[in-house]
Design an enzyme around this catalytic site. Structure first.
Site, PDB file in Angstrom:
ATOM      1  N   ASP A   8      -9.189  -9.825 -25.529  1.00 40.86           N
ATOM      2  CA  ASP A   8     -10.605  -9.993 -25.190  1.00 40.86           C
ATOM      3  C   ASP A   8     -10.687 -10.696 -23.826  1.00 40.86           C
ATOM      4  O   ASP A   8      -9.669 -10.865 -23.141  1.00 40.86           O
ATOM      5  CB  ASP A   8     -11.367 -10.739 -26.305  1.00 40.86           C
ATOM      6  CG  ASP A   8     -10.992 -12.213 -26.423  1.00 40.86           C
ATOM      7  OD1 ASP A   8     -10.059 -12.658 -25.709  1.00 40.86           O
ATOM      8  OD2 ASP A   8     -11.637 -12.918 -27.218  1.00 40.86           O
ATOM      9  N   CYS A  65      -6.099 -13.380 -27.481  1.00 43.14           N
ATOM     10  CA  CYS A  65      -7.467 -13.894 -27.317  1.00 43.14           C
ATOM     11  C   CYS A  65      -7.329 -15.354 -26.874  1.00 43.14           C
ATOM     12  O   CYS A  65      -6.283 -15.736 -26.347  1.00 43.14           O
ATOM     13  CB  CYS A  65      -8.292 -13.723 -28.593  1.00 43.14           C
ATOM     14  SG  CYS A  65      -7.666 -14.571 -30.055  1.00 43.14           S
ATOM     15  N   THR A  67      -7.188 -18.125 -28.713  1.00 48.80           N
ATOM     16  CA  THR A  67      -6.267 -18.864 -29.594  1.00 48.80           C
ATOM     17  C   THR A  67      -5.217 -17.993 -30.287  1.00 48.80           C
ATOM     18  O   THR A  67      -4.220 -18.508 -30.784  1.00 48.80           O
ATOM     19  CB  THR A  67      -7.065 -19.543 -30.727  1.00 48.80           C
ATOM     20  OG1 THR A  67      -7.756 -18.508 -31.461  1.00 48.80           O
ATOM     21  CG2 THR A  67      -8.071 -20.537 -30.185  1.00 48.80           C
ATOM     22  N   GLY A  68      -5.499 -16.703 -30.415  1.00 52.72           N
ATOM     23  CA  GLY A  68      -4.649 -15.816 -31.215  1.00 52.72           C
ATOM     24  C   GLY A  68      -5.099 -15.769 -32.669  1.00 52.72           C
ATOM     25  O   GLY A  68      -4.536 -15.020 -33.477  1.00 52.72           O
ATOM     26  N   GLY A  70      -8.500 -15.281 -34.084  1.00 52.05           N
ATOM     27  CA  GLY A  70      -9.448 -14.226 -34.444  1.00 52.05           C
ATOM     28  C   GLY A  70      -8.804 -12.844 -34.427  1.00 52.05           C
ATOM     29  O   GLY A  70      -9.105 -11.995 -35.280  1.00 52.05           O
ATOM     30  N   MET A  71      -7.911 -12.642 -33.471  1.00 51.42           N
ATOM     31  CA  MET A  71      -7.215 -11.348 -33.381  1.00 51.42           C
ATOM     32  C   MET A  71      -6.380 -11.106 -34.640  1.00 51.42           C
ATOM     33  O   MET A  71      -6.409 -10.019 -35.226  1.00 51.42           O
ATOM     34  CB  MET A  71      -6.309 -11.318 -32.141  1.00 51.42           C
ATOM     35  CG  MET A  71      -7.045 -11.194 -30.830  1.00 51.42           C
ATOM     36  SD  MET A  71      -7.917  -9.612 -30.721  1.00 51.42           S
ATOM     37  CE  MET A  71      -8.170  -9.499 -28.944  1.00 51.42           C
ATOM     38  N   HIS A  98      11.375 -13.544 -41.389  1.00 48.73           N
ATOM     39  CA  HIS A  98      10.958 -13.782 -42.778  1.00 48.73           C
ATOM     40  C   HIS A  98       9.772 -12.934 -43.214  1.00 48.73           C
ATOM     41  O   HIS A  98       9.643 -12.642 -44.402  1.00 48.73           O
ATOM     42  CB  HIS A  98      10.596 -15.264 -42.980  1.00 48.73           C
ATOM     43  CG  HIS A  98      11.788 -16.162 -43.059  1.00 48.73           C
ATOM     44  ND1 HIS A  98      11.744 -17.438 -43.575  1.00 48.73           N
ATOM     45  CD2 HIS A  98      13.086 -15.946 -42.694  1.00 48.73           C
ATOM     46  CE1 HIS A  98      12.955 -17.979 -43.527  1.00 48.73           C
ATOM     47  NE2 HIS A  98      13.781 -17.106 -42.979  1.00 48.73           N
ATOM     48  N   ARG A 132      15.949 -11.742 -49.787  1.00 50.80           N
ATOM     49  CA  ARG A 132      14.886 -12.309 -50.624  1.00 50.80           C
ATOM     50  C   ARG A 132      13.509 -12.157 -49.974  1.00 50.80           C
ATOM     51  O   ARG A 132      12.474 -12.155 -50.651  1.00 50.80           O
ATOM     52  CB  ARG A 132      15.174 -13.787 -50.919  1.00 50.80           C
ATOM     53  CG  ARG A 132      15.101 -14.692 -49.709  1.00 50.80           C
ATOM     54  CD  ARG A 132      15.597 -16.103 -50.021  1.00 50.80           C
ATOM     55  NE  ARG A 132      15.390 -17.033 -48.916  1.00 50.80           N
ATOM     56  CZ  ARG A 132      16.178 -17.115 -47.846  1.00 50.80           C
ATOM     57  NH1 ARG A 132      17.208 -16.296 -47.727  1.00 50.80           N
ATOM     58  NH2 ARG A 132      15.925 -17.991 -46.886  1.00 50.80           N
ATOM     59  N   HIS A 133      13.494 -12.005 -48.654  1.00 48.61           N
ATOM     60  CA  HIS A 133      12.214 -11.868 -47.947  1.00 48.61           C
ATOM     61  C   HIS A 133      11.568 -10.504 -48.186  1.00 48.61           C
ATOM     62  O   HIS A 133      10.366 -10.351 -48.084  1.00 48.61           O
ATOM     63  CB  HIS A 133      12.405 -12.115 -46.455  1.00 48.61           C
ATOM     64  CG  HIS A 133      13.009 -13.455 -46.172  1.00 48.61           C
ATOM     65  ND1 HIS A 133      12.358 -14.630 -46.455  1.00 48.61           N
ATOM     66  CD2 HIS A 133      14.233 -13.793 -45.686  1.00 48.61           C
ATOM     67  CE1 HIS A 133      13.143 -15.650 -46.134  1.00 48.61           C
ATOM     68  NE2 HIS A 133      14.289 -15.167 -45.677  1.00 48.61           N
TER      69      HIS A 133
HETATM   70  C1  RB5 Z   1     -13.647 -16.313 -27.298  1.00 46.19           C
HETATM   71  O1  RB5 Z   1     -14.405 -17.354 -26.785  1.00 46.19           O
HETATM   72  C2  RB5 Z   1     -12.735 -16.827 -28.410  1.00 46.19           C
HETATM   73  O2  RB5 Z   1     -13.505 -17.198 -29.516  1.00 46.19           O
HETATM   74  C3  RB5 Z   1     -11.718 -15.782 -28.789  1.00 46.19           C
HETATM   75  O3  RB5 Z   1     -10.993 -15.414 -27.674  1.00 46.19           O
HETATM   76  C4  RB5 Z   1     -10.670 -16.183 -29.822  1.00 46.19           C
HETATM   77  O4  RB5 Z   1     -10.048 -17.381 -29.468  1.00 46.19           O
HETATM   78  C5  RB5 Z   1     -11.086 -16.138 -31.226  1.00 46.19           C
HETATM   79  O5  RB5 Z   1     -10.280 -16.342 -32.144  1.00 46.19           O
END
Ligand code: RB5
Length: 144
Positions: A8, A65, A67-68, A70-71, A98, A132-133
């Site tokens: 994004d 994104c 933080t990683g 939401g994706m 794992h 086991r995984h």
């Molecule tokens: C966008 O502002 C932010 O919310 C998105 O990039 C992401 O971090 C969501 O998980």
């Protein structure tokens, strides 16, 4: 390896850099965008990349994104996808060993480009340990 990549507006700079790097490494990367700071909704891109992985058009997915988070949350809604947010090298390796993760989600606002590049390379090169995984991953898959 065939890779589907997407981001994004908060992750496109890192995604563009990783796409360039992974192509340089010899991977075939399909870029699902975005490549602009104009605000978009991350679930739209996560869904497209996750569907490419689930349909086996791509072997792995890469999502970026802010933080990683939401994706990965979105990608994990698609049957057949095991997405992991890995903003360090240990989790990038363990997600493969794992959990047999097939989508890597990174946060451009969390890690720098050097760690991100190594995490992506580690994620692509580390095999699933099985054993086991295997049973545990099958239990995840049974929830699809
Ligand atoms: C966008 O502002 C932010 O919310 C998105 O990039 C992401 O971090 C969501 O998980």
């Amino acid at each position: 390896m065939k890779i589907a990549a997407g981001a994004d507006h908060a992750g496109f700079r890192l995604k563009d850099e990783l796409v360039r790097l992974l192509r340089q490494d010899g991977h075939e990367v399909e870029d699902f965008g975005t490549s602009s700071p104009a605000s978009i909704d991350y679930p739209d891109v996560a869904r497209a990349v996750a569907e490419a992985v689930a349909s086996r058009r791509a072997e792995r997915g890469l999502l970026v994104c802010g933080t990683g988070i939401g994706m990965a949350m979105t990608a994990n809604k698609i049957a057949g996808v095991r997405a992991a947010t890995c903003n360090d090298l240990y989790t990038a390796r363990m997600a493969r060993e794992h959990n047999d993760a097939n989508v890597l989600a990174l946060g451009e606002r969390v890690i720098g480009p050097g760690v991100a590049a190594e995490a992506a390379r580690l994620f692509l090169s580390t095999p699933f340990a099985g054993g086991r995984h295997q049973r545990r991953v099958e239990k995840i898959n049974a929830l699809d």
